[in-house]
Design an enzyme around this catalytic site. Structure first.
Site, PDB file in Angstrom:
ATOM      1  CB  ALA A 275     -10.968 -54.283   0.656  1.00  0.00           C
ATOM      2  CE  LYS A 276     -14.988 -62.453  -1.703  1.00  0.00           C
ATOM      3  NZ  LYS A 276     -14.125 -63.382  -0.998  1.00  0.00           N
ATOM      4  CB  ALA A 277      -8.568 -56.113  -2.750  1.00  0.00           C
TER       5      ALA A 277
END
Ligand code: PPE
Length: 330
Positions: free
Chosen positions: A156-158
């Site tokens: 995830a690009k969190a």
């Protein structure tokens, strides 16, 4: 940074200075946000967004992984992005969509906090510098390990996850290097602070696999496709730190950084200490692809235009046959 005029925020275009949030915004305290980095390039057919669909898909997947229902369908974000580029009169730009938990609820349980969405565009030069792209950069293996898949979600690009990258970046800069290389839990090479990594050895191109906890880079995917089309052997497998030192060439890839040769790691020159021929070849084809100069990769470009938008901001697909992306549900 280079400001633009307008930012799209929760369904409206607002002046750059007015795109604000409350100080008790959930995402500010706990990092509960997901984002993308996308680029738009000048091409013969006008400004065009590189692999927009893939970036939107990853954005919605990241949101879903953190239980964030996105209040707008992806096609609306696509249209808003097109409109934003047109209305800001940009020919080429960086695009930063951000989905975050907003104001209204404190505490770790986030599901009662509203989900807000913003898209900003601005002119952003090469992340590691034009000189870096030409001459190569100096990198240092970080003392920080890349976040583990057992604690967070590397896919995830969190927002909150990036504290890991921020620490690595600060460490490398303070030590006088251009970029950090992070290893995973097991000590295998993972990626840069904001880029995937590749090593060229004896003609083959090596890159860490998904299981090394990398971000599934869209530039990485483009590089793999280009490398194979050029007839190179590409191997996705675990790479040890010293294998980087021993490589003939090393390079990194990312949306912000694009394709950057690495000329030195931990003070070891890589190969001749100058960008090598495989890196140069892929860099040249990648650059042509980004600017619509290579027929083979035109499908990666989505031309920006009013056809993608309607005056009331509602949406149509920009290209025939594009599968509509679904909003994430809880
Ligand atoms: N790994 C990480 C950790 C990462 O942040 C990026 C992108 C990549 C790999 C490459 O992914 P892709 O852009 O899909 O090829 N980093 C974004 C944010 C950088 C920033 O500093 O902000 C980017 O390049 O836009």
């Amino acid at each position: 940074m280079d400001q633009a005029d307008l930012i799209w925020m929760n369904g409206e275009f607002v002046a750059w200075e007015e795109a604000k949030v409350h100080v008790l915004t959930h995402g500010l305290h706990y990092g509960t946000g997901v984002f993308e980095g996308v680029r738009c390039y000048e091409t013969e057919r006008g400004p065009a967004i590189f692999r927009h669909t893939e970036h939107l898909e990853r954005l919605y997947r990241s949101a879903q992984l953190y239980y964030m229902p996105v209040p707008y369908p992806a096609e609306e974000l696509r249209a808003a992005t097109h409109q934003l580029i047109v209305r800001n009169q940009l020919r080429s730009c960086y695009i930063r969509p951000l989905i975050f938990r907003g104001y209204g609820q404190m505490g770790l349980f986030p599901l009662d906090a509203p989900v807000e969405v913003a898209i900003a565009v601005w002119e952003w030069g090469s992340y590691l510098g034009e000189e870096g792209k030409r001459q190569g950069i100096r990198a240092k293996v970080s003392s920080w390990r890349r976040i583990s898949a057992e604690s967070l979600i590397p896919h995830a690009k969190a927002s909150g996850q990036y504290l890991n990258n921020v620490l690595a970046k600060i460490e490398s800069q303070k030590a006088g290097y251009d970029e950090a290389i992070l290893l995973d839990d097991l000590g295998h090479v993972c990626e840069g602070s904001g880029e995937n990594i590749f090593a060229v050895r004896k003609g083959a191109i090596h890159t860490p696999p998904q299981t090394a906890g990398i971000l599934d880079g869209i530039t990485r995917d483009s590089v793999l496709r280009i490398a194979r089309d050029l007839g190179h052997e590409v191997v996705e497998h675990d790479i040890d730190r010293a294998e980087l030192y021993l490589a003939d060439e090393v390079f990194m890839s990312g949306t912000a950084a694009e394709l950057v040769p690495v000329r030195e790691i931990d003070d070891h020159p890589i190969g001749t200490g100058e960008p090598g021929p495989v890196t140069r070849e892929i860099q040249t084809v990648f650059d042509a692809a980004l600017h619509g100069r290579d027929e083979r990769y035109l499908e990666w470009l989505e031309v920006v235009g009013p056809q993608a938008t309607s005056p009331n901001g509602s949406m149509r697909a920009t290209q025939p046959g594009q599968a509509p992306l679904r909003a994430a549900t809880q």
